[in-house]
Scaffold this motif. Structure first.
Motif, PDB file in Angstrom:
ATOM      1  N   TYR A   1       0.841  -1.199   0.000  1.00 43.75           N
ATOM      2  CA  TYR A   1       0.000   0.000   0.000  1.00 43.75           C
ATOM      3  C   TYR A   1       0.878   1.252   0.000  1.00 43.75           C
ATOM      4  CZ  TYR A   1      -3.380   3.522   1.548  1.00 43.75           C
ATOM      5  OH  TYR A   1      -4.156   4.643   1.638  1.00 43.75           O
TER       6      TYR A   1
ATOM      7  N   SER B   1     -11.573   5.507  -2.435  1.00 41.60           N
ATOM      8  CA  SER B   1     -10.485   5.871  -3.346  1.00 41.60           C
ATOM      9  C   SER B   1      -9.203   6.112  -2.555  1.00 41.60           C
ATOM     10  CB  SER B   1     -10.843   7.136  -4.127  1.00 41.60           C
ATOM     11  OG  SER B   1     -11.021   8.223  -3.230  1.00 41.60           O
ATOM     12  N   MET B   2      -8.072   5.946  -3.243  1.00 39.21           N
ATOM     13  CA  MET B   2      -6.753   6.268  -2.687  1.00 39.21           C
ATOM     14  C   MET B   2      -6.201   7.440  -3.473  1.00 39.21           C
ATOM     15  SD  MET B   2      -4.873   2.575  -2.224  1.00 39.21           S
ATOM     16  CE  MET B   2      -3.275   3.386  -2.181  1.00 39.21           C
TER      17      MET B   2
ATOM     18  N   MET C   1      -6.340  -3.895  -3.098  1.00 39.84           N
ATOM     19  CA  MET C   1      -5.966  -2.593  -3.636  1.00 39.84           C
ATOM     20  C   MET C   1      -5.929  -2.714  -5.155  1.00 39.84           C
ATOM     21  SD  MET C   1      -2.625  -0.253  -2.777  1.00 39.84           S
ATOM     22  CE  MET C   1      -1.478  -1.536  -3.311  1.00 39.84           C
TER      23      MET C   1
ATOM     24  N   LEU D   1       1.066   4.216  -2.729  1.00 47.65           N
ATOM     25  CA  LEU D   1       0.796   5.596  -2.327  1.00 47.65           C
ATOM     26  C   LEU D   1       1.941   6.508  -2.765  1.00 47.65           C
ATOM     27  CD1 LEU D   1      -0.983   7.627  -0.851  1.00 47.65           C
ATOM     28  CD2 LEU D   1       0.192   6.996   1.284  1.00 47.65           C
TER      29      LEU D   1
ATOM     30  N   MET E   1      -2.874   5.153   5.133  1.00 48.99           N
ATOM     31  CA  MET E   1      -3.457   3.823   5.241  1.00 48.99           C
ATOM     32  C   MET E   1      -4.509   3.760   6.344  1.00 48.99           C
ATOM     33  SD  MET E   1      -1.736   0.120   5.041  1.00 48.99           S
ATOM     34  CE  MET E   1      -2.819  -1.268   4.737  1.00 48.99           C
TER      35      MET E   1
ATOM     36  N   SER F   1      -7.672   5.381   5.015  1.00 51.13           N
ATOM     37  CA  SER F   1      -8.331   4.561   3.988  1.00 51.13           C
ATOM     38  C   SER F   1      -9.004   3.344   4.607  1.00 51.13           C
ATOM     39  CB  SER F   1      -7.308   4.111   2.941  1.00 51.13           C
ATOM     40  OG  SER F   1      -6.777   5.214   2.244  1.00 51.13           O
TER      41      SER F   1
ATOM     42  N   LEU G   1      -9.337   1.190  -2.887  1.00 49.39           N
ATOM     43  CA  LEU G   1      -9.112   0.222  -1.811  1.00 49.39           C
ATOM     44  C   LEU G   1     -10.446  -0.411  -1.447  1.00 49.39           C
ATOM     45  CD1 LEU G   1      -7.020  -0.959   0.186  1.00 49.39           C
ATOM     46  CD2 LEU G   1      -7.777   0.786   1.816  1.00 49.39           C
TER      47      LEU G   1
ATOM     48  N   SER H   1      -4.025  10.404   0.881  1.00 44.85           N
ATOM     49  CA  SER H   1      -4.523   9.288   1.698  1.00 44.85           C
ATOM     50  C   SER H   1      -3.432   8.756   2.614  1.00 44.85           C
ATOM     51  CB  SER H   1      -5.005   8.153   0.802  1.00 44.85           C
ATOM     52  OG  SER H   1      -6.043   8.557  -0.052  1.00 44.85           O
TER      53      SER H   1
END
Length: 357
Positions: free
Chosen positions: A206, A317-318, A274, A210, A324, A327, A222, A322
């Protein structure tokens, strides 16, 4: 141990051939290191023929040769086959006067060999593998310095072979270590039951995604998934049946999602996915595929009655801003909404309202 075994016995010959095979020298290409030794021993011993040979099961094979023009000969005409049966230098001053070789085709016919001297090539544990030998067309002897040089160069042949063997063993060990390290890395990163990423590995993946988004890559989505009423499966059918369902669900996830999508088992019956370079709407389409697969796929093979399960899903959405924790909090809230609305549905993050299946 082999000193008390008859050198002519089948057991001794089996062990000798195993020792020869351990060097993996037979049928290898010519090499300059061996060719140079043959050339030097030919010069020192003033012999027109010089050979590094190994006695195989039914042939005499030459790693390097000068003056013969062949790479192997049948074992039944080999002089070296006699040489490996006794220790030390094996010298035949005149082959026509030795009853073992007087009728040998290489003596009675071309190339009319008359003189032979061979130094043993012995393995670390003393098994004779072949010889470094010199031959001539005339009966003769070797001077003491020539005998010493022949044995010393034979020792160098074995030293080089042992070095090659050590390199080969080291290379194999390195390959095994790499394979073990890769397997350990895989085990450390995957859930042992499903083969999906475990929580720690998913978090790392993740963060990598990102970082890409923060450098300008498209946004991602996600998804958090929870199997509906999974506790009932464990309570009524047992934990083994529950494990079978988890494994089957992971297989369905691999069908429903893209190869680029990153799937992980978050814990128990909870999963995260993801979807790089995917919008929430595109992620919702993937979730719909999963819902359809669950509706039509029995979760246990060979059971008397078909078992189907459903799943509740939350999607957010990421973006570059964002984290973790944020999210996961959002997808968890959306997942909770899906359960509150009756389960077996997907709830997505939107700009003002939630989409539901």
């Amino acid at each position: 141990m082999h000193d008390i075994i008859d050198r002519c016995s089948a057991e001794y010959e089996t062990r000798r051939l195993q020792a020869l095979d351990s060097y993996q020298i037979l049928d290898t290409p010519e090499e300059s290191a061996f060719d140079e030794i043959v050339e030097v021993v030919s010069i020192i011993c003033e012999a027109p023929i010089a050979v590094i040979n190994f006695i195989d099961r039914d042939r005499q094979w030459f790693k390097s040769e000068k003056g013969l023009g062949v790479r192997e000969t049948p074992l039944d005409i080999s002089i070296c086959a006699h040489a490996i049966l006794q220790p030390g230098l094996f010298i035949v001053p005149d082959t026509t006067r030795d009853p073992r070789f007087a009728n040998n085709p290489l003596v009675t016919g071309e190339p009319h060999l008359r003189f032979y001297s061979g130094a043993l090539l012995e393995s670390r544990d003393g098994y004779p593998l072949g010889t470094l030998c010199v031959l001539d067309y005339q009966p003769r002897e070797l001077a003491e310095r020539q005998r010493f040089a022949l044995q010393a160069l034979a020792n160098q042949v074995m030293a080089h072979m042992q070095l090659m063997q050590a390199h080969s063993e080291q290379a194999e060990l390195i390959r095994e270590l790499k394979a073990t390290r890769q397997e350990l890395t895989k085990l450390a990163a995957t859930d042992p039951l499903t083969g999906l990423l475990n929580r720690r590995a998913f978090e790392q993946r993740y963060n990598q995604e990102l970082a890409l988004i923060q450098r300008g890559a498209p946004a991602a989505a996600l998804m958090m998934i929870d199997l509906d009423h999974f506790k009932t499966v464990n309570d009524t059918l047992g934990h083994q049946a529950g494990d079978e369902v988890i494994v089957r669900f992971a297989e369905l996830c691999r069908e429903a999602f893209r190869q680029a999508d990153v799937m992980g088992r978050w814990g128990g019956e909870e999963f995260v996915v993801m979807l790089p370079k995917a919008s929430v709407a595109e992620a919702q389409h993937a979730a719909e595929r999963l819902h359809r697969l669950l509706a039509t796929t029995p979760m246990r093979d060979g059971s008397s009655s078909s078992l189907y399960i459903s799943a509740s899903i939350g999607i957010c959405s990421m973006s570059s801003s964002s984290t973790m924790d944020e999210s996961l909090h959002i997808t968890d809230e959306l997942l909770y909404q899906a359960k509150e609305q009756g389960r077996n549905r997907t709830v997505c993050e939107t700009e003002g309202t939630s989409l539901q299946r």
